[in-house]
Design a protein around this motif. Structure first.
Motif, PDB file in Angstrom:
ATOM      1  N   ILE A  23       8.078 -14.361 -27.377  1.00 60.10           N
ATOM      2  CA  ILE A  23       9.551 -14.339 -28.234  1.00 60.10           C
ATOM      3  C   ILE A  23      10.351 -14.049 -26.395  1.00 60.10           C
ATOM      4  CG2 ILE A  23      11.343 -12.582 -28.808  1.00 60.10           C
ATOM      5  CD1 ILE A  23       9.487 -13.873 -30.907  1.00 60.10           C
ATOM      6  N   GLU A  24      11.770 -15.100 -26.591  1.00 63.49           N
ATOM      7  CA  GLU A  24      11.998 -15.331 -25.383  1.00 63.49           C
ATOM      8  C   GLU A  24      13.262 -14.412 -25.429  1.00 63.49           C
ATOM      9  OE1 GLU A  24      12.607 -19.085 -23.442  1.00 63.49           O
ATOM     10  OE2 GLU A  24      10.503 -18.651 -23.240  1.00 63.49           O
ATOM     11  N   GLU A  25      13.859 -13.643 -24.866  1.00 62.12           N
ATOM     12  CA  GLU A  25      15.392 -13.134 -25.112  1.00 62.12           C
ATOM     13  C   GLU A  25      16.701 -13.936 -23.763  1.00 62.12           C
ATOM     14  OE1 GLU A  25      15.083  -9.514 -23.833  1.00 62.12           O
ATOM     15  OE2 GLU A  25      13.837  -8.792 -25.405  1.00 62.12           O
ATOM     16  N   TRP A  26      17.289 -14.783 -25.290  1.00 66.04           N
ATOM     17  CA  TRP A  26      18.372 -15.020 -23.967  1.00 66.04           C
ATOM     18  C   TRP A  26      19.765 -14.659 -25.022  1.00 66.04           C
ATOM     19  CZ3 TRP A  26      17.530 -19.348 -21.192  1.00 66.04           C
ATOM     20  CH2 TRP A  26      15.951 -19.891 -21.006  1.00 66.04           C
ATOM     21  N   ASP A  28      22.388 -16.171 -25.901  1.00 66.24           N
ATOM     22  CA  ASP A  28      22.733 -16.647 -27.160  1.00 66.24           C
ATOM     23  C   ASP A  28      20.939 -15.708 -28.865  1.00 66.24           C
ATOM     24  OD1 ASP A  28      20.782 -17.441 -26.711  1.00 66.24           O
ATOM     25  OD2 ASP A  28      21.418 -19.809 -27.788  1.00 66.24           O
ATOM     26  N   GLY A  29      20.608 -14.835 -27.977  1.00 70.53           N
ATOM     27  CA  GLY A  29      19.405 -14.151 -28.975  1.00 70.53           C
ATOM     28  C   GLY A  29      18.064 -14.452 -28.399  1.00 70.53           C
ATOM     29  N   ASP A  30      17.212 -13.992 -29.914  1.00 71.20           N
ATOM     30  CA  ASP A  30      15.922 -13.692 -29.261  1.00 71.20           C
ATOM     31  C   ASP A  30      15.071 -15.206 -30.293  1.00 71.20           C
ATOM     32  OD1 ASP A  30      15.894 -11.553 -28.408  1.00 71.20           O
ATOM     33  OD2 ASP A  30      15.063 -10.528 -29.789  1.00 71.20           O
ATOM     34  N   TRP A  31      13.810 -15.374 -29.034  1.00 67.73           N
ATOM     35  CA  TRP A  31      13.148 -17.032 -29.972  1.00 67.73           C
ATOM     36  C   TRP A  31      12.379 -17.295 -30.047  1.00 67.73           C
ATOM     37  CZ3 TRP A  31      16.859 -20.818 -31.030  1.00 67.73           C
ATOM     38  CH2 TRP A  31      18.119 -20.970 -31.378  1.00 67.73           C
ATOM     39  N   ASN A  66      14.284 -16.296 -33.398  1.00 66.37           N
ATOM     40  CA  ASN A  66      13.960 -15.093 -34.252  1.00 66.37           C
ATOM     41  C   ASN A  66      14.029 -14.769 -35.802  1.00 66.37           C
ATOM     42  OD1 ASN A  66      11.204 -13.358 -34.241  1.00 66.37           O
ATOM     43  ND2 ASN A  66      12.746 -11.539 -33.654  1.00 66.37           N
ATOM     44  N   HIS A  67      15.686 -14.921 -35.913  1.00 66.78           N
ATOM     45  CA  HIS A  67      15.581 -14.381 -37.318  1.00 66.78           C
ATOM     46  C   HIS A  67      15.342 -14.853 -37.834  1.00 66.78           C
ATOM     47  CE1 HIS A  67      18.753 -17.057 -36.668  1.00 66.78           C
ATOM     48  NE2 HIS A  67      18.876 -16.047 -35.671  1.00 66.78           N
TER      49      HIS A  67
END
Length: 90
Positions: A23-26, A28-31, A66-67
């Motif tokens: 999981i990468e946090e950016w 524009d959201g988590d990916w 992620n969502h």
């Protein structure tokens, strides 16, 4: 009847393993990001970052929010993914 050798199908090589999901946090959201090694890249894809083709055999990443589910996944060149927030709007 002609004497022909019986041809046995060759066992297929095992598929190359994909890299581990992370999981990468950016901003524009988590990916969810999963690396794809070149040996596992068997099809061509279009990178949404540069709109160029990712050729078979080229290592890259598969990314999805992620969502959302894997239905939203996209194949990116690794560098395009890392620099996506730095590029100018199209």
């Amino acid at each position: 009847m002609s004497p022909r050798k019986t041809r046995r199908p060759r066992p297929s090589a095992p598929a190359a393993p994909l890299g581990p999901e992370r999981i990468e946090e950016w901003p524009d959201g988590d990916w969810v990001v999963r690396p794809v090694p070149g040996a596992a890249a068997t099809k061509a894809y279009r990178c949404p970052g540069c709109d160029q083709e990712i050729y078979p055999g080229t290592a890259h990443v598969v990314v999805w929010p992620n969502h959302a589910g894997v239905a939203s996944r996209r194949h990116w060149h690794t560098v395009c993914w890392q620099r996506r927030l730095q590029r100018r709007p199209g």
